[in-house]
Design a protein around this motif. Structure first.
Motif, short mmCIF file in Angstrom:
data_model
loop_
_atom_site.label_atom_id
_atom_site.label_comp_id
_atom_site.label_asym_id
_atom_site.label_seq_id
_atom_site.Cartn_x
_atom_site.Cartn_y
_atom_site.Cartn_z
N THR A 39 0.85 -1.20 0.00
CA THR A 39 0.00 0.00 0.00
C THR A 39 0.88 1.24 0.00
O THR A 39 2.09 1.17 0.25
CB THR A 39 -0.90 0.03 1.25
OG1 THR A 39 -0.07 0.18 2.40
CG2 THR A 39 -1.75 -1.23 1.37
N ALA A 40 0.26 2.40 -0.23
CA ALA A 40 1.01 3.66 -0.22
C ALA A 40 1.61 3.92 1.16
O ALA A 40 2.67 4.53 1.28
CB ALA A 40 0.10 4.81 -0.64
N GLY A 41 0.97 3.43 2.20
CA GLY A 41 1.51 3.57 3.55
C GLY A 41 2.71 2.67 3.80
O GLY A 41 3.56 2.97 4.62
N GLN A 42 2.77 1.56 3.08
CA GLN A 42 3.88 0.62 3.25
C GLN A 42 5.08 0.98 2.39
O GLN A 42 6.21 0.62 2.72
CB GLN A 42 3.42 -0.80 2.90
CG GLN A 42 2.40 -1.37 3.86
CD GLN A 42 1.85 -2.69 3.35
OE1 GLN A 42 1.49 -2.81 2.18
NE2 GLN A 42 1.76 -3.66 4.25
N ALA A 43 4.84 1.65 1.27
CA ALA A 43 5.95 1.97 0.36
C ALA A 43 5.65 3.27 -0.37
O ALA A 43 4.69 3.35 -1.13
CB ALA A 43 6.17 0.84 -0.64
N THR A 44 6.47 4.26 -0.12
CA THR A 44 6.35 5.55 -0.81
C THR A 44 6.91 5.41 -2.22
O THR A 44 7.59 4.42 -2.53
CB THR A 44 7.15 6.63 -0.05
OG1 THR A 44 8.55 6.29 -0.14
CG2 THR A 44 6.71 6.74 1.40
N PRO A 45 6.69 6.40 -3.08
CA PRO A 45 7.28 6.33 -4.41
C PRO A 45 8.81 6.18 -4.40
O PRO A 45 9.37 5.44 -5.19
CB PRO A 45 6.85 7.66 -5.05
CG PRO A 45 5.56 7.98 -4.38
CD PRO A 45 5.73 7.52 -2.97
N VAL A 46 9.46 6.86 -3.47
CA VAL A 46 10.93 6.74 -3.36
C VAL A 46 11.31 5.31 -2.98
O VAL A 46 12.25 4.74 -3.53
CB VAL A 46 11.49 7.77 -2.35
CG1 VAL A 46 12.96 7.52 -2.07
CG2 VAL A 46 11.27 9.18 -2.86
N GLN A 47 10.58 4.73 -2.05
CA GLN A 47 10.88 3.35 -1.64
C GLN A 47 10.61 2.37 -2.78
O GLN A 47 11.37 1.42 -2.97
CB GLN A 47 10.06 2.98 -0.40
CG GLN A 47 10.52 3.72 0.85
CD GLN A 47 9.55 3.56 2.01
OE1 GLN A 47 8.33 3.57 1.82
NE2 GLN A 47 10.10 3.42 3.21
N LEU A 48 9.55 2.60 -3.55
CA LEU A 48 9.26 1.73 -4.69
C LEU A 48 10.37 1.83 -5.74
O LEU A 48 10.79 0.82 -6.30
CB LEU A 48 7.91 2.08 -5.31
CG LEU A 48 6.68 1.70 -4.49
CD1 LEU A 48 5.42 2.22 -5.16
CD2 LEU A 48 6.60 0.20 -4.29
N ALA A 49 10.85 3.04 -5.97
CA ALA A 49 11.95 3.23 -6.92
C ALA A 49 13.19 2.47 -6.46
O ALA A 49 13.89 1.85 -7.26
CB ALA A 49 12.25 4.71 -7.10
N THR A 50 13.46 2.50 -5.17
CA THR A 50 14.61 1.77 -4.61
C THR A 50 14.43 0.27 -4.80
O THR A 50 15.38 -0.43 -5.17
CB THR A 50 14.79 2.12 -3.12
OG1 THR A 50 15.02 3.52 -3.00
CG2 THR A 50 15.95 1.35 -2.51
N LEU A 51 13.23 -0.23 -4.55
CA LEU A 51 12.97 -1.65 -4.75
C LEU A 51 13.19 -2.06 -6.20
O LEU A 51 13.77 -3.11 -6.47
CB LEU A 51 11.53 -1.99 -4.32
CG LEU A 51 11.24 -1.95 -2.83
CD1 LEU A 51 9.74 -2.06 -2.56
CD2 LEU A 51 11.99 -3.06 -2.11
N VAL A 52 12.73 -1.24 -7.12
CA VAL A 52 12.91 -1.55 -8.55
C VAL A 52 14.39 -1.54 -8.91
O VAL A 52 14.89 -2.45 -9.58
CB VAL A 52 12.12 -0.55 -9.43
CG1 VAL A 52 12.50 -0.69 -10.90
CG2 VAL A 52 10.63 -0.75 -9.24
N ARG A 53 15.13 -0.52 -8.45
CA ARG A 53 16.57 -0.46 -8.73
C ARG A 53 17.31 -1.67 -8.14
O ARG A 53 18.17 -2.25 -8.79
CB ARG A 53 17.18 0.82 -8.17
CG ARG A 53 17.06 1.98 -9.12
CD ARG A 53 17.88 3.18 -8.64
NE ARG A 53 17.09 4.37 -8.83
CZ ARG A 53 16.35 4.96 -7.90
NH1 ARG A 53 16.33 4.51 -6.67
NH2 ARG A 53 15.65 6.03 -8.18
#
Length: 125
Positions: A39-53
């Protein structure tokens, strides 16, 4: 997000990848999409970008292992042999990268020309 095919989906992400060809200097942009159960509360856009990288770092290592060592074509299938060989390959890649090699295949060829070079690379001489 309930109209996506996956009931676990909580966020969809658009990713734009820019790639510049080193020879032609031409830049291309590719747009891809990802879906996550976070969810948005579990992963911010910055955190999602880090996961993808971080995911692509693993994929890049696998690409090097497969293209340079033909790992996917390996016929080692039993016991600890596949894991042991993967470990040796990762060690070789890591040692070459620490030495500054940008092209692992070229680094392997360079070190294969003189039997002392791999030992020196590992600090064993």
């Amino acid at each position: 997000m309930n109209n996506l095919l996956s009931p676990e989906a909580r966020q969809a992400v658009q990713i734009k990848r820019r790639r510049t060809d080193r020879k032609t200097r031409k830049t291309t942009v590719k747009t891809v999409y990802a879906v996550t159960g976070l969810t948005a509360g579990q992963a911010t856009p910055v955190q999602l970008a880090t996961l993808v990288r971080d995911h692509w770092k693993v994929e890049a290592l696998h690409h090097v292992r497969d293209t340079t060592f033909a790992e996917d074509a390996s016929q080692l299938r039993t016991g600890n042999a596949p894991r042991a060989m993967a470990t040796w390959r990762i060690l070789a890649i890591g040692a070459l990268r620490l030495q500054g090699a940008r092209n692992i295949a070229a680094g392997l060829r360079h070190n294969a020309r003189d039997p002392r070079r791999p030992l020196s690379l590992l600090g064993l001489t």
